[in-house]
Write an enzyme that holds these catalytic residues in place. Structure first.
Site, PDB file in Angstrom:
ATOM      1  N   SER A   1       8.427  10.881   4.261  1.00 31.44           N
ATOM      2  CA  SER A   1       9.020   9.552   4.397  1.00 31.44           C
ATOM      3  C   SER A   1       7.952   8.467   4.275  1.00 31.44           C
ATOM      4  CB  SER A   1       9.737   9.423   5.750  1.00 31.44           C
ATOM      5  OG  SER A   1      10.314   8.144   5.902  1.00 31.44           O
ATOM      6  N   PHE A   2       8.198   7.490   3.403  1.00 31.95           N
ATOM      7  CA  PHE A   2       7.348   6.302   3.261  1.00 31.95           C
ATOM      8  C   PHE A   2       8.137   5.135   3.847  1.00 31.95           C
ATOM      9  CE2 PHE A   2       6.264   9.287  -0.009  1.00 31.95           C
ATOM     10  CZ  PHE A   2       4.891   9.186  -0.184  1.00 31.95           C
TER      11      PHE A   2
ATOM     12  N   HIS B   1      20.117   8.098   9.127  1.00 26.18           N
ATOM     13  CA  HIS B   1      19.856   7.908  10.558  1.00 26.18           C
ATOM     14  C   HIS B   1      20.787   8.702  11.467  1.00 26.18           C
ATOM     15  CE1 HIS B   1      16.902   4.861   9.790  1.00 26.18           C
ATOM     16  NE2 HIS B   1      17.758   4.017   9.259  1.00 26.18           N
TER      17      HIS B   1
ATOM     18  N   ASP C   1      13.279   4.627   1.610  1.00 29.72           N
ATOM     19  CA  ASP C   1      13.921   3.539   2.358  1.00 29.72           C
ATOM     20  C   ASP C   1      12.854   2.833   3.190  1.00 29.72           C
ATOM     21  OD1 ASP C   1      15.562   2.357   4.698  1.00 29.72           O
ATOM     22  OD2 ASP C   1      17.144   3.153   3.408  1.00 29.72           O
TER      23      ASP C   1
END
Length: 567
Positions: free
Chosen positions: A204-205, A148, A183
């Site tokens: 991204s999942f 992040h 994540d």
């Protein structure tokens, strides 16, 4: 007879060279009371890795912590300087900067903040550097994966984006890098960093919809040269193993075929597991680990990183299991004795099961999203070409070109050549008394001379092994988590003594360090017997603390617990 700790994976055609990064200092950092992010989980995972015996299958390193200069390859100079200066004692002088850099609530100021960031980033950067130089096939850094963090802003418990720094290192040698994020939260910091380039594809999942960080919509696909090189698969609550596999494998297969990356970075955030304190998905440990196994099957240089995960006993289980998969083995279900043993009750098994939560991801929804994601991928066309250029020189190059530069300064009669330490991966089928004691059901490890001496003295000693003895963790000093300093419950596994009511446990020598007080091998290459994990209650071989500057750790002989079974 105890169950097998490690079973070779079926269909493993090629043995992988695995570099595993761990810094014993990482367990000592604390975000503050009540904060869900607990760095101790990395040390819990390491304790399982060592006590399962995985150190025999891979090289273990302590990476050189990242410097301020290395961090500024992505982050702004002012932000890195701020992180290096702020402490809990002077934070009142940085009120304006804290607001500017989003440091405060989710990302608190705590003791050793900059050192924590340095350890995390250093492991990912050195892992990437070793992959690029063909020193290993898979690099593992569970202290990394902090996806992040932005260029000039902390976010979501992340301060320095080790993933971006690792990918930048890979890009010096590789034309295209694939980043995969499993994540529960969207990998927004990594996506944003490479949103305008086609040299990194981000996939991204994640859970999407009134959920942190609020990004990762299906239509977010990148801009300019990076258009269609950012793929997002938004999920709803409660996805099961089967449904996750039904979308993960086809999407990643198509990505590999279309994009053809020469290296892969996989962020293995475990907050997508069932029962996570902050997560809302419903993956089991095996469902999560299937992603690692599948990505590994493409036989590309692979960087495995940590990430989220806030139920510590589940995080450590999953990452230890996935470390085993990287090394080509499946860990047995029975958790071995280790310094955090009481955390894994009541079943003490290496498994995280799915719950009976409802899966809100209907087949129709998943099919529609998968179709759109694959359509976006087709828009990207084939693999983008990259103009060849000279590889830029960085400080890490000198470190890796001659990691033993200081060796000539050590007294020749005292030092141990690095090649001996680097070669301490146990060969398949190799057996030796020093490496194999405590495994395979051997009941008596004393030599004949020791037995004769004991018989003359009227004593008979037996040594505790994985399947027997009393495990007492009251002498452990657990640093950074758990009931440190308190007497914990003693769990009787099983034992075969003639009189279970009469049993005296001899303590290990005072020269052995208690858990939580690791020490590095001194400059002369010798160790002082200090073990990285608990030796007071841990049967089987354990490893010394990882060495500095990327040198492989030494694995000293076993430190056994002696049980006197006579009155």
């Amino acid at each position: 007879m105890p169950s097998e700790k490690m079973v070779p994976l079926d269909g493993e055609t090629q043995k992988k060279r695995v570099c595993y990064f761990f810094d014993s200092d990482v367990g000592g950092f604390h975000y503050g009371p009540g904060h869900p992010m607990k760095p101790t989980r990395i040390r819990m995972c390491h304790s399982l890795v060592m006590n399962y015996g995985l150190y025999k299958k891979m090289e273990i390193f302590r990476a050189k912590p990242a410097t301020k200069r290395e961090m500024t390859q992505f982050h702004s100079d002012e932000y890195v300087d701020f992180l290096s200066r702020i402490t809990p004692s002077n934070m009142n002088s940085f009120v304006k900067e804290q607001h500017k850099y989003n440091v405060g609530d989710d990302c608190p100021v705590f003791d050793g903040l900059f050192e924590y960031c340095s350890i995390s980033a250093g492991g990912s950067m050195e892992g990437a550097a070793r992959l690029s130089r063909d020193k290993c096939d898979i690099a593992v850094n569970w202290a990394g994966g902090l996806h992040h963090a932005k260029k000039s802003e902390a976010s979501g418990f992340c301060y320095v984006n080790d993933i971006v720094l690792g990918i930048l290192e890979l890009l010096r040698y590789h034309t295209r890098v694939l980043y995969i994020d499993i994540d529960v939260h969207h990998g927004d910091g990594v996506e944003e960093a490479f949103y305008t380039t086609d040299r990194v594809m981000t996939v991204s999942f994640h859970k999407y919809g009134e959920y942190f960080p609020g990004t990762g919509e299906l239509r977010d696909v990148g801009v300019m040269k990076g258009k269609y090189y950012a793929l997002n698969f938004p999920l709803r609550d409660g996805i099961s193993d089967e449904n996750y596999k039904s979308v993960f494998e086809p999407v990643i297969s198509q990505v590999m075929q279309s994009y053809d990356p020469s290296a892969i970075v996989l962020q293995c955030g475990t907050d997508s597991l069932s029962g996570d304190k902050l997560g809302c998905l419903n993956l089991s440990m095996r469902g999560h680990a299937n992603c690692v196994k599948f990505v590994k099957s493409f036989n590309k240089p692979l960087l495995l990183l940590g990430g989220g995960g806030y139920t510590m006993r589940n995080v450590s289980r999953a990452w230890a299991f996935e470390t085993g998969l990287a090394a080509g083995v499946e860990l047995g279900p029975e958790i071995p004795a280790n310094e955090y043993y009481e955390y894994f009750g009541p079943d003490y098994e290496l498994d995280v099961k799915s719950s009976n939560a409802d899966d809100l991801n209907t087949p129709a929804y998943l099919d529609r999203v998968k179709r759109i994601v694959l359509e976006n991928l087709r828009h990207a066309g084939g693999p983008p070409s990259v103009q060849m250029s000279d590889i830029p020189s960085m400080p890490i190059d000198a470190e890796l070109e001659d990691p033993n530069a200081d060796e000539d300064l050590i007294e020749p009669n005292e030092r141990r050549p690095m090649r001996l330490l680097d070669s301490r991966i146990q060969a398949d089928g190799e057996l030796s008394d020093s490496d194999d004691e405590g495994e395979g059901g051997r009941r008596d490890h004393a030599s004949k001379r020791d037995k004769d001496t004991e018989e003359r003295n009227g004593k008979s000693h037996k040594y505790a092994i994985g399947g027997g003895g009393i495990l007492n963790s009251s002498g452990l000093n657990i640093h950074g988590a758990g009931p440190g300093g308190h007497t914990t419950a003693v769990r009787i596994l099983s034992h075969s003594s003639a009189d279970p009511n009469v049993m005296d446990v001899d303590s290990p020598s005072t020269e052995s360090n208690s858990a939580g007080s690791e020490s590095l091998p001194p400059a002369n290459g010798k160790t002082n017997g200090a073990a990285m994990d608990s030796t007071a209650s841990t049967p089987g071989p354990v490893s010394s603390a990882a060495s500095t500057n990327g040198n492989a750790v030494e694995q000293p002989a076993d430190d056994k617990m002696v049980v006197d079974t006579t009155s």
